[in-house]
Structures are given as C-alpha cells and as structure tokens.
Motif scaffolding. Structure first.
Motif, mmCIF file in Angstrom:
data_model
loop_
_atom_site.group_PDB
_atom_site.id
_atom_site.type_symbol
_atom_site.label_atom_id
_atom_site.label_comp_id
_atom_site.label_asym_id
_atom_site.label_seq_id
_atom_site.Cartn_x
_atom_site.Cartn_y
_atom_site.Cartn_z
ATOM 1 N N VAL A 115 3.160 12.519 -3.108
ATOM 2 C CA VAL A 115 1.799 12.991 -2.862
ATOM 3 C C VAL A 115 1.193 13.440 -4.175
ATOM 4 O O VAL A 115 1.896 13.971 -5.051
ATOM 5 C CB VAL A 115 1.816 14.164 -1.844
ATOM 6 C CG1 VAL A 115 0.428 14.740 -1.653
ATOM 7 C CG2 VAL A 115 2.398 13.714 -0.519
ATOM 8 N N THR A 174 -5.511 11.178 -7.144
ATOM 9 C CA THR A 174 -5.681 9.860 -7.746
ATOM 10 C C THR A 174 -5.477 9.946 -9.256
ATOM 11 O O THR A 174 -6.004 10.846 -9.913
ATOM 12 C CB THR A 174 -7.091 9.313 -7.451
ATOM 13 O OG1 THR A 174 -7.259 9.204 -6.050
ATOM 14 C CG2 THR A 174 -7.307 7.960 -8.107
ATOM 15 N N LYS A 209 1.374 8.002 -9.202
ATOM 16 C CA LYS A 209 2.176 7.579 -8.040
ATOM 17 C C LYS A 209 2.526 6.081 -8.097
ATOM 18 O O LYS A 209 3.669 5.687 -7.919
ATOM 19 C CB LYS A 209 1.424 7.894 -6.741
ATOM 20 C CG LYS A 209 1.043 9.354 -6.560
ATOM 21 C CD LYS A 209 0.459 9.623 -5.199
ATOM 22 C CE LYS A 209 -0.866 8.918 -4.976
ATOM 23 N NZ LYS A 209 -1.920 9.410 -5.900
ATOM 24 N N THR A 210 1.528 5.245 -8.348
ATOM 25 C CA THR A 210 1.764 3.798 -8.397
ATOM 26 C C THR A 210 2.614 3.430 -9.603
ATOM 27 O O THR A 210 3.444 2.512 -9.535
ATOM 28 C CB THR A 210 0.421 3.044 -8.447
ATOM 29 O OG1 THR A 210 -0.344 3.382 -7.289
ATOM 30 C CG2 THR A 210 0.638 1.541 -8.479
ATOM 31 N N GLN A 232 -1.137 -1.591 -0.087
ATOM 32 C CA GLN A 232 -2.344 -1.277 0.679
ATOM 33 C C GLN A 232 -3.092 -2.537 1.098
ATOM 34 O O GLN A 232 -3.583 -2.631 2.212
ATOM 35 C CB GLN A 232 -3.284 -0.409 -0.172
ATOM 36 C CG GLN A 232 -2.703 0.918 -0.602
ATOM 37 C CD GLN A 232 -3.664 1.666 -1.490
ATOM 38 O OE1 GLN A 232 -4.789 1.955 -1.083
ATOM 39 N NE2 GLN A 232 -3.247 2.011 -2.694
ATOM 40 N N ASP A 286 3.083 1.500 -0.058
ATOM 41 C CA ASP A 286 1.960 2.043 -0.829
ATOM 42 C C ASP A 286 0.815 2.290 0.156
ATOM 43 O O ASP A 286 -0.214 1.622 0.132
ATOM 44 C CB ASP A 286 1.551 1.061 -1.921
ATOM 45 C CG ASP A 286 0.581 1.696 -2.910
ATOM 46 O OD1 ASP A 286 0.227 2.873 -2.718
ATOM 47 O OD2 ASP A 286 0.184 1.015 -3.854
ATOM 48 N N GLU A 287 1.014 3.266 1.042
ATOM 49 C CA GLU A 287 0.081 3.642 2.108
ATOM 50 C C GLU A 287 -0.437 2.415 2.851
ATOM 51 O O GLU A 287 -1.524 1.904 2.606
ATOM 52 C CB GLU A 287 -1.086 4.459 1.551
ATOM 53 C CG GLU A 287 -1.962 5.067 2.636
ATOM 54 C CD GLU A 287 -1.156 5.852 3.671
ATOM 55 O OE1 GLU A 287 -0.763 5.244 4.682
ATOM 56 O OE2 GLU A 287 -0.926 7.045 3.468
ATOM 57 N N SER A 307 -4.134 2.341 4.904
ATOM 58 C CA SER A 307 -5.350 2.854 4.262
ATOM 59 C C SER A 307 -6.618 2.162 4.721
ATOM 60 O O SER A 307 -7.665 2.774 4.850
ATOM 61 C CB SER A 307 -5.220 2.725 2.738
ATOM 62 O OG SER A 307 -4.202 3.575 2.273
ATOM 63 N N HIS A 365 -1.313 8.380 0.556
ATOM 64 C CA HIS A 365 -2.723 8.651 0.306
ATOM 65 C C HIS A 365 -3.294 9.502 1.444
ATOM 66 O O HIS A 365 -4.258 10.243 1.244
ATOM 67 C CB HIS A 365 -3.509 7.343 0.185
ATOM 68 C CG HIS A 365 -3.063 6.494 -0.969
ATOM 69 N ND1 HIS A 365 -3.535 6.682 -2.245
ATOM 70 C CD2 HIS A 365 -2.159 5.485 -1.036
ATOM 71 C CE1 HIS A 365 -2.967 5.802 -3.052
ATOM 72 N NE2 HIS A 365 -2.133 5.061 -2.351
ATOM 73 N N ARG A 366 -2.713 9.342 2.639
ATOM 74 C CA ARG A 366 -3.061 10.188 3.766
ATOM 75 C C ARG A 366 -1.888 11.131 4.007
ATOM 76 O O ARG A 366 -0.753 10.694 4.129
ATOM 77 C CB ARG A 366 -3.313 9.346 5.015
ATOM 78 C CG ARG A 366 -4.506 8.408 4.876
ATOM 79 C CD ARG A 366 -4.719 7.617 6.136
ATOM 80 N NE ARG A 366 -5.884 6.747 6.058
ATOM 81 C CZ ARG A 366 -6.314 5.990 7.049
ATOM 82 N NH1 ARG A 366 -5.660 6.013 8.215
ATOM 83 N NH2 ARG A 366 -7.380 5.232 6.903
ATOM 84 N N THR A 370 -7.259 12.218 5.209
ATOM 85 C CA THR A 370 -7.443 11.733 3.839
ATOM 86 C C THR A 370 -7.266 12.844 2.851
ATOM 87 O O THR A 370 -7.300 14.023 3.186
ATOM 88 C CB THR A 370 -8.861 11.142 3.671
ATOM 89 O OG1 THR A 370 -9.810 12.147 3.948
ATOM 90 C CG2 THR A 370 -9.079 9.960 4.596
#
Length: 659
Positions: free
Chosen positions: A445, A448, A452-453, A494, A574-575, A578, A606-607, A658
């Motif tokens: 978590v 942005t 994370k990616t 995603q 990756d979420e 989304s 992401h959520r 979100t």
C-alpha cells in the motif's frame, strides 16, 4: 517529437557494416557462389559480343584491312594492309593459280597485298568474297548462341539470387525479432513501436536489395569494367590510353556522389522512422486526440515531419540528377575521343575498321556499368542506412539470462535493503526490506509514485536493483536463470494485454497441452465459463486489437485464467479490479480468491479493501517502508495506514474503495 537515438550514429564504415551481415549470406554460400559464377559467365559473354563483331567486320565485311599479320610479325609497321583468305574451294584454288607470284601462300591461307587488288577481275573478287558470306553467317550464329546462353544464364542467376535474398531476409528478420524479445524492458521505455516496426519491416526490406542486386551486380559491373579495359589495351594500346585519360574524372565524380548521397539517405531513414513512430502513436491514441480536439496540433506535427522527409527526398533527387548527366557527359566526351582519334588511325590505316567499331561498342558498355553502379550505389546507400539502424538494434545489450541454477519451487522471497533508481540520483526505492514465505499473502500500500510497481518489476527481473539484495529460497536471485524464475510467477495487471488469436491461445501456454478436464477446471475457477459460453465459437473465437472487442472485466477474467494455466508458485496482482464495474468486480474477486488459494501472493493495493485480507501489509512512502503488519495491527497503531482509511471515510466495518 525528438528521436535522440536516431541521430547518434557514428561516421559510416561500409566494410565493417557489411561484415556484420556476412554470416547471414554465408548460410546460403552455395547459392551465392552459383550466382556469382553465373554473373561472371554473363559478363564474359557480354565482353565477347563486340569482339566477335570486330572479327566479322575485319575478316568478312571489310576484309581489305586486316592487321592480324602485323601483330604476328609477318608485316612490319607501315607495310600495306593485306587481304588474307582461306583456300576452301576449287574456284579459290583456280584464282590463286591463275596469278602466280601474286599471292603468298601459307598452308591453307593465301595473303594478297591490298595494292594488288585491282589486278583481280570482278568474278575473281566474287569468288574470293564467297567465303566472307559464309563467315558472316557463321558469326551471326555465334552471336545468336551467345545471346541464347546469356538469356539462360541470366534467368537462372536471377532466380537463384532472388531465392537466396528471400532466405537471407527471412533469417535477418528472425534474428532481429529474436534479439528484440531478449532486450531489457528499459529499452522499450525509450523506443516507440513505430521505430521498432520500421526496423523489422522497412529496413529489412531495404537490405534485400543489398543481397539480391548489389553484391552480384556490383561484382558483375566491376568485372565488366576490368574486362573492357583489358580488351581495349589488347586491341590497341594507344587508343586505350587516350580513353583511360577520362577515367580519373569518372571515379572522382563517383566518390563525391557517394559522400553526398550517404548523408541524405541517413536523414531519410531517420524521417521514415519518425513518420512511422508518430503515425503509430497517433492511431493508438486516436480517442484521446479526438476527445481533446487535438487533430490540428497532431496534423501540424505530422506535416512538419512529412515536409522534412520531402525535403530530404528532393535533396537526394538533386544529387542523383546531377551525377547522371555528369556521367553521360563524360561518356559522350570519351566517345568523341574514340571517333576523332580512332577514326584518324583508321584513315591512316594504323588500325582496322573492326577495331574502331569494337572500341565504340566497348565504350558504350564501359559507361553502362558505371551508370549501373551509380544506380546500385543509390540503392546501396539506402540499404546501408537501413543496415546501420538494424545493427544499432542488434548491438543493444541483451537482458541478462541470470545464473545457471534452475528454480524448482519458489518457497521464500526476501528484499534485503534494496535500492532502485531509474535515473542516477533519483531513488524510487530506498533500503526496502521484507520477507514473504510460501503460502502467505502480502499487500503493498502507498501513494502514487511511492515505488509499488517498481517493486514488482524487480521481482520479475524486468530491472536490476542498484543496491541491496533480492533473495529466493535464501539464495541471491542472480544465481537463478531468469527464465526459471518467471516460469514460477504469474502477473495479473490492471489493464491486461490479450494477443490477436483465439481465446484458447490467450489462456493456454503454447508449449502446454492440458486435458479437457483441466481446461474446464481452469475456466470454472477463473469465472471464465460464462464468457466462453457467450462467444460464437467458444474458445476458438478469435479476438484482435488487444481484445478491444471485450470489456475490461472480460479481459481481466481471461488474464486470470491465463495465470491459472501457468500454475505459478507466486501470483502478483497489480490491483485487478481497478477498471471494472461492480458485477465484474465480484466475479474477479472470486476468481482472484480461487487463484490465491494455496499460493504465495503479492497484491498492489490501489483500493484498500484489497489489502485487508492479506497476511502482511507493508506501507511504502517515498520508496521506504514506513509501516508493516496485518490490517488489525496497523489499524491499532493509528499511523499512516490508519490515516488512509480515515481520509477515505472508513467507518467501523466499512472499507474505502479508493485511495
């Protein structure tokens, strides 16, 4: 729009560049050898035709001027020309016997000085010329035979060389594609689809001319030039020397043309790549262009690049248009020398008319290869400009294959003070550490841009860390082969990408053959069966355009089915929910839950609701781990993670959708 890589080529090194493509040619060396041998045979036949014509003129058409005896030492310089005839008929024997002492006999040949021709009667002259008609017919047959052989050899040579060229292009295109597949992901961050497409299509096609035309025909033209010079020197050294005085100017013009045209063709290749890149990007983003009414701006950008390509093309035409008239002028000047100087020598009876006729034919032949070489040079420069671009791709450093150790099973994954930066001095991850055991789930978590990616990219070996260690089963990740690591990992993104083809091929790995029962189980667990049932041809339904005809939820479920078929030890999300609607989201959640069962998993959340059920949650901010623990623990700590929930309106028992 800038393309820095397109501008960064060194000065051209033609020989070194051509050597890079020799291995592709040597694979077909037998066919190339046959083609070159045929080209040399064709050149020899071309060289023979004017010489045969010279024999026809001197021996049979105008036999009064035959200087072969002078060359053989029978007559000296300044002796009157002689008529040499073969004694083949009784009538010829009778003519010779009727004029004792007039003819000089040597076996079956009789020689008559031209000053004694007026002592023969009209009938005797007719008898002596009868063999000339037969000789002329024989020469005509020889020329027809040469033309027939040339046609046959040319047909076979063209077929062999075109066949070879197609195979060379096949091998080259395959080599480029294979190389591109093995390049690191960072390479594709800097190179557009249009540019790479130009390399594999346009540039390779341009190289075909190099293999099918340039190699053999330049050799043919070079052989022709040397052969013509040799024959001219043999027939008359003084006349050949007069012609050779023009040759330095021809080569000087060719060198200047070469230097100018290479620069222009390099610019043309750049502009073609830019046009392809821009067009590819514009088509891919057409919805955005139309939505934000950017048509005029995009058209203006394209018009600018297109104009630059047009200007470069005109410059190339001007250079070529100037060179060809220069060559034509030099050819006409050389022909004038032959007619003036050679004609004077004929009048002075120092050379035969046949030699002059042959010289004129050879001069025309001499400048034809020069024109051909100029045209081929035009093609060659285009091919070399493309070759430079191809070599630029082939010289890119490949992604490391990793170590020699094969990963049998992924049990543990650890990050030990890992640091990562795409650009020097701008760290994305800073001393990041965590441990993940087999069968457990981890959620990541963070805001942005927190990294994370990037963390996922390091796990799947798209990039290498700048510092620290990544461990798999306690060993450094570099000890394992990249292929074996990726075979144990599945990634659900995603916005999943589907390839053009059937749904079956998008789900099942190409090398894997599964039973009907296994396939049904995959479709059931991934919640894909309802999608397949709606398709007109079921699993055999073809999709195209990256699956544009499917909804986001359908593409996501198919990508989850693909992950099931991969049978990974580690699954990374990756979420996956989304961009989908509520109904699809529920289906995807069930499918994801099935996929996580009995597997190690990492979720980029992401959520926040996606992180709640994970065994461990790590919170990243500015590339650092600022919190770590389960959902309950982190909520009790009332720090950053707790603040995210509060900021998104989390009530007791309710989780924000979100971040």
């Amino acid at each position: 729009m800038n393309f820095p890589d397109e501008e960064s080529l060194d000065k051209p090194k033609d020989i070194r560049l051509l050597k890079r493509f020799f291995p592709f040619i040597m694979k077909r060396k037998l066919m190339v050898t046959v083609s070159v041998a045929l080209v040399m045979a064709i050149s020899a036949l071309d060289l023979a035709m004017p010489y045969v014509t010279r024999i026809a003129v001197d021996r049979y058409i105008v036999p009064g001027l035959d200087f072969s005896s002078q060359r053989d030492g029978i007559q000296g310089e300044g002796s009157p020309p002689a008529l040499a005839v073969e004694i083949k008929t009784k009538e010829m024997e009778t003519v010779i016997l009727s004029h004792p002492g007039l003819f000089e006999r040597q076996g079956n040949t009789a020689t008559l000085s031209s000053e004694h021709l007026d002592r023969l009667t009209r009938e005797e002259m007719r008898i002596m010329r009868a063999h000339d008609l037969r000789g002329t017919a024989l020469v005509g047959l020889v020329l027809l035979a040469i033309a027939g052989l040339r046609f046959l050899f040319s047909f076979v040579q063209i077929m062999v060389m075109e066949y070879t060229g197609q195979w060379v292009m096949h091998d080259l295109r395959l080599s480029i594609y294979r190389h591109i597949q093995r390049l690191p992901v960072s390479f594709f961050d800097k190179n557009t689809v249009g540019r790479l497409s130009t390399r594999v299509t346009n540039d390779v096609q341009n190289m075909q001319e190099l293999f099918t035309s340039i190699i053999t025909f330049v050799m043919k033209d070079s052989f022709m030039l040397l052969g013509i010079l040799g024959v001219l020197v043999y027939m008359d050294l003084k006349l050949a020397a007069a012609i050779l005085s023009v040759i330095p100017f021809v080569f000087l013009a060719a060198i200047l043309f070469s230097r100018k045209s290479r620069k222009v063709f390099r610019v043309l290749r750049i502009k073609v790549a830019q046009i392809n890149s821009m067009f590819s990007e514009a088509i891919g983003g057409m919805k955005v262009i139309q939505l934000f009414t950017m048509e005029k701006k995009t058209l203006d950008d394209f018009r600018k690049i297109n104009r630059e390509n047009y200007d470069a093309g005109l410059q190339q035409i001007r250079i070529y248009g100037l060179f060809m008239p220069v060559i034509d002028m030099l050819g006409s000047f050389t022909l004038a020398i032959v007619i003036f100087y050679g004609g004077g020598r004929v009048v002075s009876e120092l050379v035969s008319l046949g030699i002059l006729v042959a010289f004129i034919s050879y001069i025309k032949m001499f400048f034809r290869p020069i024109r051909d070489i100029a045209e081929k040079h035009n093609i060659l420069q285009n091919a070399l400009a493309s070759g430079e671009r191809i070599v630029q791709i082939l010289d890119k450093k490949l992604h490391g294959e990793g170590g020699s150790k094969e990963l049998e099973r992924l049990d543990t994954l650890s990050f030990d003070h890992v640091t990562m930066a795409y650009k020097k001095g701008k760290n994305i991850l800073n001393n990041l550490s965590f441990d993940l055991k087999s069968g457990s789930s981890l959620a990541i978590v963070g805001p942005t841009g927190s990294g994370k990616t990037t963390l996922i990219n390091l796990i799947v070996q798209f990039y290498k860390p700048k510092g620290g260690r990544i461990l798999i089963n306690g060993d450094e990740i570099d000890r394992y082969s990249v292929r074996s690591i990726r075979s144990k990992i599945a990634l659900v993104t995603q916005d999943p990408y589907l390839f053009t083809g059937t749904i079956r091929k998008n789900i099942l790995p190409p090398e894997k053959d599964v039973s009907k029962e296994e396939l049904n189980s995959i479709l059931k667990l991934s919640n894909c069966q309802s999608i397949i049932d709606k398709m007109p041809e079921g699993l055999s339904t073809r999709i195209s355009g990256g699956g544009a005809s499917l909804s986001s939820g359908e593409r996501q479920l198919i990508s989850i089915a693909r992950a099931f078929a991969h049978q990974p030890d580690l699954i990374i999300f990756d979420e996956a929910t989304s961009y989908v609607d509520t109904e699809s989201e529920e289906k995807i959640r069930i499918a994801v839950s099935n996929l996580k069962e009995n597997r190690t998993s990492i979720t980029i959340a992401h959520r926040l609701r996606s992180a709640v059920t994970s065994d461990q949650i790590i919170v990243i901010k500015d590339g650092r781990v600022i919190e770590k623990g389960s959902h309950i623990t982190l909520m009790k700590n009332r720090q950053f993670y707790y603040g995210l929930h509060q900021a998104n309106g989390l009530k007791k028992g309710k989780i924000a959708d979100t971040m």
